[in-house]
Design a protein around this motif. Structure first.
Motif, PDB file in Angstrom:
ATOM      1  N   ILE A 137       0.785  -1.247   0.000  1.00 28.40           N
ATOM      2  CA  ILE A 137       0.000   0.000   0.000  1.00 28.40           C
ATOM      3  C   ILE A 137       0.817   1.298   0.000  1.00 28.40           C
ATOM      4  N   ILE A 138       2.083   1.238   0.426  1.00 28.89           N
ATOM      5  CA  ILE A 138       2.860   2.493   0.461  1.00 28.89           C
ATOM      6  C   ILE A 138       3.945   2.424  -0.616  1.00 28.89           C
ATOM      7  N   ARG A 139       3.829   3.307  -1.611  1.00 31.41           N
ATOM      8  CA  ARG A 139       4.727   3.277  -2.768  1.00 31.41           C
ATOM      9  C   ARG A 139       5.630   4.509  -2.779  1.00 31.41           C
ATOM     10  N   THR A 140       6.892   4.275  -3.116  1.00 29.28           N
ATOM     11  CA  THR A 140       7.839   5.402  -3.132  1.00 29.28           C
ATOM     12  C   THR A 140       8.815   5.280  -4.305  1.00 29.28           C
ATOM     13  N   ASP A 141       9.682   6.291  -4.413  1.00 26.47           N
ATOM     14  CA  ASP A 141      10.791   6.184  -5.366  1.00 26.47           C
ATOM     15  C   ASP A 141      11.883   5.320  -4.730  1.00 26.47           C
ATOM     16  N   SER A 142      13.069   5.299  -5.323  1.00 23.81           N
ATOM     17  CA  SER A 142      14.107   4.373  -4.833  1.00 23.81           C
ATOM     18  C   SER A 142      15.181   5.040  -3.985  1.00 23.81           C
ATOM     19  N   ARG A 143      14.853   6.165  -3.336  1.00 24.55           N
ATOM     20  CA  ARG A 143      15.797   6.699  -2.331  1.00 24.55           C
ATOM     21  C   ARG A 143      15.578   5.848  -1.100  1.00 24.55           C
ATOM     22  N   PHE A 177       6.643   3.141   8.554  1.00 21.66           N
ATOM     23  CA  PHE A 177       8.051   3.378   8.219  1.00 21.66           C
ATOM     24  C   PHE A 177       8.472   2.676   6.919  1.00 21.66           C
ATOM     25  N   VAL A 178       7.803   1.553   6.605  1.00 17.72           N
ATOM     26  CA  VAL A 178       8.245   0.685   5.510  1.00 17.72           C
ATOM     27  C   VAL A 178       7.436   0.965   4.244  1.00 17.72           C
ATOM     28  N   ALA A 179       8.096   0.871   3.093  1.00 13.18           N
ATOM     29  CA  ALA A 179       7.402   1.048   1.824  1.00 13.18           C
ATOM     30  C   ALA A 179       8.084   0.209   0.745  1.00 13.18           C
ATOM     31  N   LYS A 180       7.657   0.389  -0.496  1.00 15.53           N
ATOM     32  CA  LYS A 180       8.226  -0.390  -1.600  1.00 15.53           C
ATOM     33  C   LYS A 180       8.404   0.501  -2.824  1.00 15.53           C
ATOM     34  N   ASP A 181       9.487   0.299  -3.553  1.00 14.60           N
ATOM     35  CA  ASP A 181       9.670   1.086  -4.781  1.00 14.60           C
ATOM     36  C   ASP A 181       9.129   0.315  -5.987  1.00 14.60           C
ATOM     37  N   THR A 187      11.758   0.120   0.776  1.00 13.52           N
ATOM     38  CA  THR A 187      12.305   1.459   1.012  1.00 13.52           C
ATOM     39  C   THR A 187      11.801   1.905   2.379  1.00 13.52           C
ATOM     40  N   LEU A 188      12.354   3.012   2.891  1.00 14.73           N
ATOM     41  CA  LEU A 188      11.937   3.526   4.196  1.00 14.73           C
ATOM     42  C   LEU A 188      11.516   4.991   4.064  1.00 14.73           C
ATOM     43  N   LEU A 189      10.638   5.406   4.974  1.00 15.50           N
ATOM     44  CA  LEU A 189      10.139   6.789   4.909  1.00 15.50           C
ATOM     45  C   LEU A 189      10.965   7.745   5.761  1.00 15.50           C
TER      46      LEU A 189
END
Ligand code: ASP
Ligand code: MG
Length: 438
Positions: A137-143, A177-181, A187-189
């Motif tokens: 459910i939590i999507r981010t870029d790859s930083r 705190f946790v997410a996925k690219d 990834t982390l927030l």
């Protein structure tokens, strides 16, 4: 167990989504273990991981009591994760190298285990709950370590996954705190990112409020360890909470709740260990008057003099250039025609900076400096407040090294000696803040 009880209480009245942070201290410990691995210390890595494992076992036993299936659950759900962690960290400690991608994976461990704990604690209270993987459910870029959120993707994923569960009366438990690219990697927030996860989810499901359960009595008028009379605010606006946070109060990172509050979702900050405390509500309103006296110690103050500075162009730029080259950030600063003072938050790198600056101008360095911030909306536009403040400094016979008045109108900062800090902060708190909290 305490967190599960708190959730249970809320669940009886509302539809709830639970975001879980790691057990206190676990993320910091993982980061230290990562550092040991980077320094090629496989033995220490092993010892520290064993300790971490023992700590988690104790907690699981605390939750499940003497149930015979503690070992079964441990073997099935927790141990494989520790084994995985051990393999990764052992390998890394042999070569002394860990990529940020792997660091993110390791650090996500604390939240993931805490979710399992929460599920069992809730099961004991007969609550129907289900862990929802943050990767879903939590999507981010790859930083990897401080990733940027893909807001729309995350919102739609949250809605798609969480709404059906809530509709069926099941409580989603999400690792914060946790997410996925986009490549499917963890990834982390950023540190303290669990609050951000909660805020993202709250916005996606249009929650009525966010409750953050910490280990202190919400947001207080001063640090109670310094000011015995400090009290908790019942309500505070985001602007002032942010100013307090940037001045040194580490309770909730303002960035993490900003978006939610702008969308009119109020945030309540509660104390897990003091359920009688009714919480601080943080919202979009605008309060008036002084709301906080925030102090930090151990700052270092540089006083620079340049007799040629009169009408000279570029002196301050030269100075900031040097500071930037040392990778140090300037905190408070003040200038006159021929002098420039600035402070940095701690002594790290201060000697080197002093040397670098000495080539450009006359410079003195003062250690053990306290920064005292008086915080409240529009206070810098209140002349009578200044008169009261200076009277207090005079009465207490406190020498002011330098002072700064913020352009945002909400902060008046004084640099004084660390030894004078406690007395000054108490005196300011006593005279400037009226008791409107709890
Ligand atoms: N466990 C993470 C940290 O310590 C995230 C959080 O606590 O919000 O930074
Ligand atoms: Mg935490």
């Amino acid at each position: 167990v305490e967190c599960a009880k708190i959730s249970h209480y809320a669940i009886e009245k509302h539809k709830v989504v639970i975001t879980v942070s790691a057990v206190a201290g676990v993320t910091a410990e993982l980061i230290e273990i990562i550092d040991l691995a980077k320094n090629q210390k496989p033995r220490l890595v092993k010892v520290r991981l064993n300790d971490l494992e023992a700590q988690h076992m104790t907690i699981l036993k605390g939750i499940l009591g003497s149930h015979s299936y503690v070992n079964q659950i441990w073997q099935k759900e927790i141990l494989p994760r520790f084994d995985n962690l051990r393999t990764i960290l052992h390998g890394a400690s042999l070569v002394g190298d860990i990529t940020p991608k792997t660091e993110a994976k390791i650090c996500s461990f604390g939240e993931k285990i805490a979710c399992i704990f929460m599920r069992y604690a809730l099961r004991d209270l007969n609550v129907r709950a289900q862990i929802v993987k943050a990767e879903k459910i939590i999507r981010t870029d790859s930083r990897y370590l401080e990733a940027n959120l893909y807001l729309r993707n995350s919102f739609s994923a949250c809605k798609k996954v969480l709404k059906p569960l809530l509709g069926r009366g099941i409580i989603p438990i999400i690792p914060g705190f946790v997410a996925k690219d986009t490549h499917g990697d963890n990834t982390l927030l950023g540190r303290g990112g669990s609050d951000f996860t909660a805020a993202i989810v709250a916005m996606a499901v249009k929650a009525a409020k966010i409750e953050i359960w910490t280990d202190v009595n919400g947001i207080m008028s001063a640090d109670p360890r310094i000011v015995p009379d400090a009290f908790s605010w019942q309500e505070l606006d985001l602007g002032i909470m942010s100013e307090m946070a940037y001045s040194g109060v580490k309770i909730v990172h303002p960035r993490s709740i900003e978006l939610a509050i702008q969308k009119d979702i109020p945030v309540y900050v509660f104390n897990t260990f003091n359920r009688v405390f009714r919480g601080t509500k943080v919202d979009n309103s605008k309060t008036s008057g002084v709301k906080g006296i925030v102090s930090t110690s151990g700052n270092v103050l540089f006083n620079l003099k340049n007799p040629n500075m009169l009408d000279e162009i570029g002196f301050i730029a030269d100075v900031t250039d040097i500071v930037q080259k040392e990778q140090i950030s300037i905190d408070v600063c003040a200038t006159s025609e021929t002098s420039f003072s600035f402070s940095i938050k701690d002594a790290n790198g201060s000697e080197k900076l002093l040397k670098a600056l000495s080539d450009t101008c006359e410079v003195t360095m003062l250690r053990n400096v306290a920064k005292v911030c008086i915080i409240g909306n529009d206070i810098t536009h209140d002349p009578s407040l200044f008169s009261t403040i200076f009277k207090i400094f005079a009465e207490q016979n406190i020498q002011i090294y330098t002072l700064s008045v913020s352009a945002s109108r909400n902060n008046i900062t004084f640099m004084i000696d660390d030894n004078d800090c406690k007395q000054t902060v108490n005196a300011l708190h006593g005279k400037l803040i009226s008791q409107k909290g709890e």
